[in-house]
Design a protein around this motif. Sequence first.
Motif, mmCIF file in Angstrom:
data_model
loop_
_atom_site.group_PDB
_atom_site.id
_atom_site.type_symbol
_atom_site.label_atom_id
_atom_site.label_comp_id
_atom_site.label_asym_id
_atom_site.label_seq_id
_atom_site.Cartn_x
_atom_site.Cartn_y
_atom_site.Cartn_z
ATOM 1 N N GLU A 83 49.709 31.734 78.663
ATOM 2 C CA GLU A 83 50.214 33.080 78.424
ATOM 3 C C GLU A 83 51.291 33.101 77.333
ATOM 4 O O GLU A 83 51.412 34.083 76.602
ATOM 5 N N GLU A 84 52.038 32.027 77.223
ATOM 6 C CA GLU A 84 53.028 31.955 76.156
ATOM 7 C C GLU A 84 52.339 31.969 74.797
ATOM 8 O O GLU A 84 52.767 32.645 73.858
ATOM 9 N N LYS A 85 51.244 31.227 74.687
ATOM 10 C CA LYS A 85 50.465 31.199 73.442
ATOM 11 C C LYS A 85 49.786 32.544 73.187
ATOM 12 O O LYS A 85 49.670 32.993 72.044
ATOM 13 N N VAL A 86 49.326 33.192 74.256
ATOM 14 C CA VAL A 86 48.696 34.510 74.121
ATOM 15 C C VAL A 86 49.704 35.523 73.571
ATOM 16 O O VAL A 86 49.388 36.299 72.658
ATOM 17 N N LYS A 87 50.916 35.507 74.101
ATOM 18 C CA LYS A 87 51.948 36.436 73.638
ATOM 19 C C LYS A 87 52.276 36.212 72.162
ATOM 20 O O LYS A 87 52.494 37.168 71.404
ATOM 21 N N LYS A 88 52.306 34.948 71.750
ATOM 22 C CA LYS A 88 52.571 34.644 70.344
ATOM 23 C C LYS A 88 51.424 35.128 69.458
ATOM 24 O O LYS A 88 51.654 35.613 68.345
ATOM 25 N N ALA A 89 50.186 34.995 69.959
ATOM 26 C CA ALA A 89 49.018 35.469 69.203
ATOM 27 C C ALA A 89 49.072 36.988 69.030
ATOM 28 O O ALA A 89 48.736 37.518 67.965
ATOM 29 N N ILE A 90 49.504 37.688 70.078
ATOM 30 C CA ILE A 90 49.625 39.152 70.010
ATOM 31 C C ILE A 90 50.694 39.543 68.989
ATOM 32 O O ILE A 90 50.496 40.447 68.177
ATOM 33 N N GLN A 91 51.826 38.858 69.028
ATOM 34 C CA GLN A 91 52.910 39.149 68.091
ATOM 35 C C GLN A 91 52.477 38.916 66.646
ATOM 36 O O GLN A 91 52.797 39.707 65.750
ATOM 37 N N LEU A 92 51.733 37.829 66.412
ATOM 38 C CA LEU A 92 51.246 37.538 65.063
ATOM 39 C C LEU A 92 50.263 38.614 64.600
ATOM 40 O O LEU A 92 50.313 39.063 63.445
ATOM 41 N N ALA A 93 49.368 39.041 65.510
ATOM 42 C CA ALA A 93 48.408 40.101 65.173
ATOM 43 C C ALA A 93 49.137 41.406 64.870
ATOM 44 O O ALA A 93 48.733 42.163 63.974
ATOM 45 N N GLN A 94 50.221 41.680 65.600
ATOM 46 C CA GLN A 94 51.004 42.891 65.335
ATOM 47 C C GLN A 94 51.616 42.846 63.937
ATOM 48 O O GLN A 94 51.606 43.841 63.217
ATOM 49 N N LYS A 95 52.158 41.703 63.559
ATOM 50 C CA LYS A 95 52.749 41.572 62.223
ATOM 51 C C LYS A 95 51.691 41.765 61.138
ATOM 52 O O LYS A 95 51.922 42.446 60.142
ATOM 53 N N THR A 96 50.514 41.152 61.372
ATOM 54 C CA THR A 96 49.411 41.308 60.419
ATOM 55 C C THR A 96 48.979 42.760 60.334
ATOM 56 O O THR A 96 48.765 43.313 59.248
ATOM 57 N N GLY A 97 48.857 43.404 61.486
ATOM 58 C CA GLY A 97 48.453 44.808 61.534
ATOM 59 C C GLY A 97 49.463 45.728 60.880
ATOM 60 O O GLY A 97 49.098 46.706 60.212
ATOM 61 N N MET A 98 50.745 45.418 61.041
ATOM 62 C CA MET A 98 51.788 46.240 60.430
ATOM 63 C C MET A 98 51.737 46.149 58.905
ATOM 64 O O MET A 98 51.848 47.155 58.206
ATOM 65 N N LEU A 99 51.532 44.931 58.409
ATOM 66 C CA LEU A 99 51.431 44.754 56.957
ATOM 67 C C LEU A 99 50.202 45.476 56.409
ATOM 68 O O LEU A 99 50.266 46.138 55.367
ATOM 69 N N GLU A 100 49.104 45.352 57.130
ATOM 70 C CA GLU A 100 47.862 46.005 56.703
ATOM 71 C C GLU A 100 48.003 47.512 56.771
ATOM 72 O O GLU A 100 47.609 48.243 55.848
ATOM 73 N N GLY A 101 48.610 48.023 57.846
ATOM 74 C CA GLY A 101 48.788 49.465 58.007
ATOM 75 C C GLY A 101 49.725 50.049 56.975
ATOM 76 O O GLY A 101 49.499 51.144 56.454
ATOM 77 N N ALA A 102 50.796 49.312 56.676
ATOM 78 C CA ALA A 102 51.748 49.783 55.673
ATOM 79 C C ALA A 102 51.102 49.796 54.296
ATOM 80 O O ALA A 102 51.296 50.731 53.510
ATOM 81 N N GLY A 103 50.314 48.767 54.009
ATOM 82 C CA GLY A 103 49.665 48.679 52.701
ATOM 83 C C GLY A 103 48.634 49.761 52.480
ATOM 84 O O GLY A 103 48.639 50.442 51.445
ATOM 85 N N THR A 104 47.773 49.969 53.454
ATOM 86 C CA THR A 104 46.743 50.997 53.307
ATOM 87 C C THR A 104 47.346 52.390 53.424
ATOM 88 O O THR A 104 46.896 53.335 52.770
ATOM 89 N N GLY A 105 48.387 52.538 54.247
ATOM 90 C CA GLY A 105 49.038 53.834 54.395
ATOM 91 C C GLY A 105 49.739 54.275 53.127
ATOM 92 O O GLY A 105 49.766 55.457 52.791
ATOM 93 N N ALA A 106 50.297 53.305 52.390
ATOM 94 C CA ALA A 106 50.990 53.624 51.145
ATOM 95 C C ALA A 106 50.016 53.962 50.026
ATOM 96 O O ALA A 106 50.386 54.566 49.027
ATOM 97 N N GLY A 107 48.747 53.601 50.208
ATOM 98 C CA GLY A 107 47.757 53.795 49.155
ATOM 99 C C GLY A 107 47.076 55.143 49.168
ATOM 100 O O GLY A 107 46.160 55.376 48.379
#
Length: 237
Positions: A83-107
């Motif tokens: 579960e510790e690894k799962v939580k880290k995977a979720i956090q990493l996906a959130q960071k990736t999603g935020m970067l992707e969302g910010a990039g496409t949203g700004a476009g």
Amino acid sequence: MGSYENKALEEADAWRNKIIRKTGMMNRMSKQAQIKLNGFIPEKAHGAITETFKNLIEGVLKGTHYLAKNKKEEAEMAFSEREEKVKKAIQLAQKTGMLEGAGTGAGGIFLGLADFPLLIVIKMKLLFEIAALYGFNANRYEERAFILYVFHLAFSSGEVKKEILDIILDWKEKNPPKEPDWRVLQQEYRDYIDIIKTFQLVPGIGAAVGAYANRVLIAELGETAMNCFRLRMLSKE
């Protein structure tokens, strides 16, 4: 079952009970409005949207480069370590999603529309990783089907959530349920994210909204996946 597992199961039971509770009035009104809006869309368009959505999801599900492999050192991990690894995977996906969302949203509108398939890829990749960390092989059909139902559960309205939750709680690994209704799946997913993601297309605020929306949506998916696997694994012990 140890103390950590007991606590995790208690959290999963509380999460399940929250879903089972009656859908609130505002949620019901919002869903009714979405149903009325969908009624104005021609049947031919519904069919085209459903087929496109199905092909997109199936393409990701069948993409072998997204299949997380179970490592030998992870086979004997304690549940808390998983579960510790799962939580880290979720956090990493959130960071990736935020970067992707910010990039496409700004476009603007055109890049904002590209966010739809990109975000699905991020979500599906996360589900494969979570399944592997809990010790399940996503190369197997039943695990792919389970992942699809978890996705469906995370992004559906209250009444549909209850139906999908029943399927997950009664999951039969040797004879898994058939794939969900693709039209229901795509409509529920679109209706669920429509309002917040629409604001991502607005110039000036699109980047901030895109980053925030993706972080929240991925967090919801992560919470749903964790609790589904908890109930699947711990309720049988």
